[in-house]
Design a protein around this motif. Structure first.
Motif, short mmCIF file in Angstrom:
data_model
loop_
_atom_site.label_atom_id
_atom_site.label_comp_id
_atom_site.label_asym_id
_atom_site.label_seq_id
_atom_site.Cartn_x
_atom_site.Cartn_y
_atom_site.Cartn_z
N ARG A 32 26.15 40.66 40.17
CA ARG A 32 27.05 40.16 39.32
C ARG A 32 26.74 40.02 37.85
O ARG A 32 25.57 39.73 37.71
N HIS A 88 37.36 41.64 45.21
CA HIS A 88 36.84 42.66 44.23
C HIS A 88 37.43 43.97 43.89
O HIS A 88 37.53 44.68 44.83
N ASN A 147 30.85 41.05 49.21
CA ASN A 147 31.67 42.15 49.21
C ASN A 147 31.15 43.46 49.14
O ASN A 147 31.60 44.58 49.67
N THR A 164 41.56 43.62 37.82
CA THR A 164 40.89 42.32 38.26
C THR A 164 42.18 41.94 39.25
O THR A 164 43.22 41.98 39.27
#
Length: 660
Positions: free
Chosen positions: A182, A252, A366, A473
């Protein structure tokens, strides 16, 4: 198949699972004993290697470019295409990572760092990140496995989380696998985009050598499903703060693409105004064993193992839906199958990563669920190879083992990073094009011998937006267990003019929900959602009828729907929606004197894990009736009937069930 009497692993703290024939009693007992006293052993690890899996589907729109790569270890060539760039670097033996181990499991990273030879520079608008000689460093006063990626000046450019943290290689290696990578708050600040803090841009695996092994293992014991009344019951859960890294389970955006004319897509970044691209989304997923049985969790082609004589593991799927402004429910996209391969058994301390025990939690990042196509093993395949109600996988002549050799082909699984994913057209989630719509993201595990399939399902409302760089998003809301169709019509308390009954058969389950709306002038709008949960009638290859080398020729669901109507009814505005945007495979409708009949074209039945929407307007009010779903595969019965609401004349169907 005859099952062994019991999993032969020493009991943990002398628990006798046979005392607990009640599911509730087993859960209460196990939660009360989930954290026994442990002997914590300080250890250190050093050396090894780290592999970055950097996702160009997210990096490219942000203008982040990978440059000046040094000392990158060679990677295996693959004929498959991927939007991930893999970079592997060796570690320096001079530095060491400090950690605590207990009972054969890593419990926390406590200090030190792993430093690496070489590295790269990331160029971005207005600056660069010099990650030559980068390091992985535990984050002080954070979750036990919270890690930062730092440069030589100590700037934190990325944070890691949602990984699998294990001791491997007979206690000689610390494995930090499938971690999400991230953007850090610092990186987001350098981009002048603070809202990008926490954006997932890839994955990472780090393997290091333990200076001293820990030979003590936490051995656990529980019956197999069905033994002594034990029940398999995996429950999908949501983690607002992941126990390892302190990060929430998210949904995501991964990449955008355009059709390539060959049935797949080519990476092509969305723009701030595009509506014709196709976006990929992927979830973090977490679960808890709330049953009283141990659930096998073996990697494909690793077996055979007890109790099924195969390499049994759960199967994960995810779906995207929209409830339109008119109240109708439509499925927008469906993933393939993610084959589960490992359980970290957190919260219960079991060092066996190939079986999930009662009270044990597990999670998949993810990145793990969107694993690069070029990775081997690759865990993404089609749903058609699964018999869902039985929890069986036809691995022989599957996409993973096309020659039935009992091993995974290096080029098996997904062939690119769009195949077997949730791929949705932008126009279907663009707010200005879908006014008044709400969206839901659903994910669930198919578990063999699962006592409650609804426990293993979960969904979250999600809202979509797109920034100036074309990045989507997904902002998810409150998590609920069960399927989305139960959010559309609550089966426990259906509103007037609605129904949501379950169709339960020996071949699996479906739900047939309906909503009706009075339009005025004697007209009514009928919206039906047929959700095939785990129904299929499998056709098995006679040459390979048994596990582990079972060959599933087909695993199809329903091929026709028949809804009764009054002979005097006027029908208009007939509609059909499936989970894709290909009009060529839509079901066709025929009206007779007393029924509407939808028929699937060849090769497009309503298969498991999928919802189809049927609708029409009629000049008759809704009354209880029976509707028929035809089975796509020959056999007995040829169809199943379920109660619903239909436009009928009350004088004819006085009892509401079609009897004069």
């Amino acid at each position: 198949m005859e099952r062994p009497e019991k999993l032969q692993i020493p009991k943990r703290r002398g628990r006798d699972w046979r005392r607990f024939l009640s599911l509730l009693a087993a859960i209460v007992f196990l939660h009360a004993h989930a954290n026994p006293s442990e002997s914590i052993q300080p250890r250190s690890s050093h050396g090894g290697s780290v592999t970055w899996h950097l996702n160009h589907g997210v990096l490219d729109p942000l203008g982040i470019r990978i440059d000046a790569v040094a000392n990158n270890l060679p990677q295996r060539d693959s004929r498959k295409k991927s939007s991930y760039q893999n970079l592997e670097f060796s570690a320096l033996d001079a530095d060491a990572l400090q950690l605590n181990i207990a009972n054969g499991l890593p419990r926390a990273l406590t200090g030190g760092q792993l430093s690496y030879q070489g590295g790269m520079t990331l160029q971005f608008p207005g600056g660069n990140a010099d990650l030559q000689a980068f390091a992985l460093r535990p984050r002080a006063a954070a979750a036990p496995f919270a890690l930062d990626i730092v440069d030589r000046q100590g700037h934190v450019w990325f944070v890691l989380g949602h990984g699998h943290y294990l001791i491997e290689d007979d206690g000689r290696s610390l494995a930090l696998r499938y971690m999400n990578v991230r953007l850090s708050a610092y990186f987001a600040q350098m981009l002048h985009r603070p809202e990008l803090n926490g954006l997932v841009v890839g994955g990472m695996d780090a393997i290091s050598k333990l200076a001293q092994t820990d030979s003590v293992q936490m051995a656990c014991s529980a019956p197999w499903p069905g033994q002594s009344g034990a029940q398999a019951n995996i429950k999908m859960v949501y983690q607002a703060s992941d126990a390892e890294s302190g990060q929430p389970d998210g949904i995501h955006f991964m990449r955008c693409g355009l059709p390539n004319g060959s049935g797949s897509y080519t990476l092509n970044s969305c723009t701030s105004t595009s509506t014709d691209h196709y976006a990929v989304f992927s979830p973090d997923t977490s679960l808890l064993n709330v049953g009283s049985a141990v659930v096998p969790w073996h990697k494909m082609f690793a077996g055979p193992f007890a109790p099924y004589g195969n390499d049994q593991h759960p199967f994960l799927i995810w779906n995207l839906y929209r409830i339109n402004a008119d109240g109708s429910l439509r499925q927008l996209a469906a993933s393939g199958v993610k084959h589960a391969f490992n359980t970290i058994n957190k919260t219960c301390g079991c060092s066996d990563s190939q079986n999930n025990y009662p009270t044990c939690e597990d999670s998949y990042s993810n990145y793990s669920n969107d694993i690069a196509a070029t990775e081997t093993p690759n865990y993404l395949g089609p749903r058609s190879e699964i018999i869902p109600a039985a929890g069986k996988f036809g691995r022989c002549q599957s996409v993973f083992d096309p020659n039935c050799l009992g091993t995974q082909n290096a080029n098996g699984g997904a062939q690119d990073d769009f195949q077997y994913r949730v791929v949705v057209p932008e126009r279907e989630i663009t707010a200005s094009l879908q006014p008044g719509a709400t969206f839901y993201f659903e994910y669930w595990y198919v578990v063999r011998d699962q006592v409650d399939i609804y426990n293993a399902m979960g969904y979250r409302p999600i809202s979509f937006s797109k920034n100036a760089q074309g990045l989507w998003t997904g902002s998810p809301g409150t998590f609920s267990n069960g399927p989305v169709i139960n959010a559309w019509v609550n089966p426990a308390a259906p509103a007037t003019g609605t129904m949501n009954p379950e169709l339960l058969t020996s071949e699996g389950r479906a739900r047939f929900a309906v909503t009706t709306t009075a339009l005025g002038a004697g007209l009514y709008r009928y919206n039906y959602a047929v959700m095939n949960l785990d129904f299929s009638r499998a056709v098995i290859d006679a040459a390979h009828p048994n596990e582990p080398n079972l060959h599933v020729l087909s695993s199809d669901g329903f091929s026709a729907l028949n809804i009764p109507i009054s002979s005097g009814a006027t029908i208009s505005n007939v509609l059909f929606d499936d989970a894709d945007d290909d009009a060529g495979n839509d079901w066709t409708v025929t009206q007779t004197a007393n029924a509407l009949h939808w028929q699937a074209p060849s090769g497009h039945p309503l298969n498991w894990g999928t919802l189809y929407h049927f609708a029409f307007t009629a000049n008759r009010a809704p009354l209880p009736a029976h509707s028929d779903l035809a089975v796509a595969t020959p056999g007995s019965p040829t169809s199943y009937s379920t109660i619903t609401l239909a436009p009928l004349d009350e004088v004819i169907f006085s009892d509401g069930f079609g009897t004069p």
